[in-house]
Design a protein around this motif. Structure first.
Motif, short mmCIF file in Angstrom:
data_model
loop_
_atom_site.label_atom_id
_atom_site.label_comp_id
_atom_site.label_asym_id
_atom_site.label_seq_id
_atom_site.Cartn_x
_atom_site.Cartn_y
_atom_site.Cartn_z
N UNK A 1 0.84 -1.19 0.00
CA UNK A 1 0.00 0.00 0.00
C UNK A 1 0.88 1.24 0.00
N UNK A 2 0.34 2.29 -0.57
CA UNK A 2 1.05 3.57 -0.60
C UNK A 2 0.05 4.66 -0.26
N UNK A 3 0.34 5.40 0.79
CA UNK A 3 -0.53 6.49 1.22
C UNK A 3 0.05 7.81 0.74
N UNK A 4 -0.78 8.63 0.14
CA UNK A 4 -0.34 9.93 -0.38
C UNK A 4 -0.91 11.05 0.47
N UNK A 5 -0.15 12.13 0.55
CA UNK A 5 -0.62 13.30 1.28
C UNK A 5 -0.01 14.55 0.67
N UNK A 6 -0.62 15.67 0.95
CA UNK A 6 -0.04 16.94 0.59
C UNK A 6 -0.61 17.60 -0.65
#
Length: 125
Positions: A20-25
């Motif tokens: 899994x890869x969580x993105x933010x910003x």
């Protein structure tokens, strides 16, 4: 966009893992996403890529039929389901983002400007 990959580990050949890869910003839905991997002594290579809305996917020949990339724009995540793992899948896996709302996806890593820190996948024989 900042990326945080997780889900790597040690698995026997034939087993499965889900990265899994969580993105933010930034606005996640403005980005095409990709999973890449780098084995010791080898170049970083594309594994799977997905367009901003999930409508288009592209896989490396070596993982077709075994890996599935998906994304959830509501949760700002992209995942890689890996089945029937082989020892040659052993590598550090990276998620990456490319600013694009095109339905076309590209596998060349030079077009991806944001990278996660990598998560190690080890497949034992």
């Amino acid at each position: 966009v900042q990326l945080q990959a997780s889900g790597g580990g040690l698995v026997q050949a034939g087993g499965s893992l889900r990265l899994s890869c969580a993105a933010s910003g930034r606005t996640f839905s403005e980005y095409a996403m990709g999973w890449f991997r780098q084995a010791p002594g080898k170049e970083r290579e594309s594994v799977a890529t997905i367009s901003w809305n999930g409508g288009t996917t592209l896989y490396a020949d070596s993982v077709k039929g075994r890996f599935t990339i998906s994304r959830d724009n509501a949760k700002n995540t992209v995942s890689l389901q890996m089945n029937s793992l082989k020892p040659e899948d052993t590598a550090v896996y990276y998620c990456a983002a490319r600013f694009s709302r095109s339905s076309t996806v590209v596998a060349d890593k030079k077009y991806y400007r944001s990278w996660g820190q990598g998560t190690l996948v080890t497949v034992s024989s």
